[in-house]
Motif scaffolding. Sequence first.
Motif, PDB file in Angstrom:
ATOM      1  N   ARG A  18       0.816  -1.226   0.000  1.00  0.00           N
ATOM      2  CA  ARG A  18       0.000   0.000   0.000  1.00  0.00           C
ATOM      3  C   ARG A  18       0.843   1.267   0.000  1.00  0.00           C
ATOM      4  N   THR A  19       2.020   1.223   0.643  1.00  0.00           N
ATOM      5  CA  THR A  19       2.828   2.436   0.773  1.00  0.00           C
ATOM      6  C   THR A  19       3.936   2.536  -0.260  1.00  0.00           C
ATOM      7  N   GLY A  20       4.376   1.407  -0.791  1.00  0.00           N
ATOM      8  CA  GLY A  20       5.503   1.409  -1.711  1.00  0.00           C
ATOM      9  C   GLY A  20       6.844   1.534  -1.004  1.00  0.00           C
ATOM     10  N   LEU A  21       6.856   1.397   0.317  1.00  0.00           N
ATOM     11  CA  LEU A  21       8.086   1.531   1.093  1.00  0.00           C
ATOM     12  C   LEU A  21       8.702   0.171   1.373  1.00  0.00           C
ATOM     13  N   SER A  22      10.011   0.164   1.580  1.00  0.00           N
ATOM     14  CA  SER A  22      10.700  -1.063   1.977  1.00  0.00           C
ATOM     15  C   SER A  22      10.538  -1.273   3.478  1.00  0.00           C
ATOM     16  N   THR A  23      10.861  -2.459   3.930  1.00  0.00           N
ATOM     17  CA  THR A  23      10.801  -2.761   5.358  1.00  0.00           C
ATOM     18  C   THR A  23      11.712  -1.818   6.143  1.00  0.00           C
ATOM     19  N   ALA A  24      12.929  -1.633   5.664  1.00  0.00           N
ATOM     20  CA  ALA A  24      13.877  -0.764   6.367  1.00  0.00           C
ATOM     21  C   ALA A  24      13.354   0.663   6.470  1.00  0.00           C
ATOM     22  N   THR A  25      12.764   1.175   5.414  1.00  0.00           N
ATOM     23  CA  THR A  25      12.231   2.538   5.425  1.00  0.00           C
ATOM     24  C   THR A  25      11.056   2.658   6.387  1.00  0.00           C
ATOM     25  N   ILE A  26      10.185   1.669   6.408  1.00  0.00           N
ATOM     26  CA  ILE A  26       9.050   1.683   7.336  1.00  0.00           C
ATOM     27  C   ILE A  26       9.543   1.768   8.776  1.00  0.00           C
ATOM     28  N   TYR A  27      10.493   0.919   9.138  1.00  0.00           N
ATOM     29  CA  TYR A  27      11.001   0.909  10.506  1.00  0.00           C
ATOM     30  C   TYR A  27      11.786   2.182  10.825  1.00  0.00           C
ATOM     31  N   ARG A  28      12.523   2.716   9.878  1.00  0.00           N
ATOM     32  CA  ARG A  28      13.244   3.974  10.091  1.00  0.00           C
ATOM     33  C   ARG A  28      12.269   5.125  10.322  1.00  0.00           C
ATOM     34  N   LYS A  29      11.192   5.176   9.518  1.00  0.00           N
ATOM     35  CA  LYS A  29      10.186   6.231   9.679  1.00  0.00           C
ATOM     36  C   LYS A  29       9.414   6.067  10.990  1.00  0.00           C
TER      37      LYS A  29
END
Length: 68
Positions: A18-29
Motif C-alpha cells: 500500500r505504501t511502496g516503502l521497503s521494510t527498512a524505510t518503514i522501521y526507520r520512519k
Amino acid sequence: MADRSKDSLCRLPEVKRRTGLSTATIYRKMATGDFPMKIQLSANVVAWYMSDIDAWVANPMGYHKAAA
C-alpha cells in the motif's frame, strides 16, 4: 484514544504494498515518528491499524504521530 474495535489490522506485506516503502524505510520512519507504529500481536507477529496506514497514504509528507 480512538475506538479500534472495528479497525482492521494489516501485516507488513500489505503495508509495503500500500505504501511502496521497503521494510527498512518503514522501521526507520517509525523510529522518527513519521510512520504509524506497529502493534505487537505475538512474539513474532506485528501489524498496523489500517486507518493509520490510510492516514499516512493520504498525506505521507504531513504525517507525524504525536508522542503519547
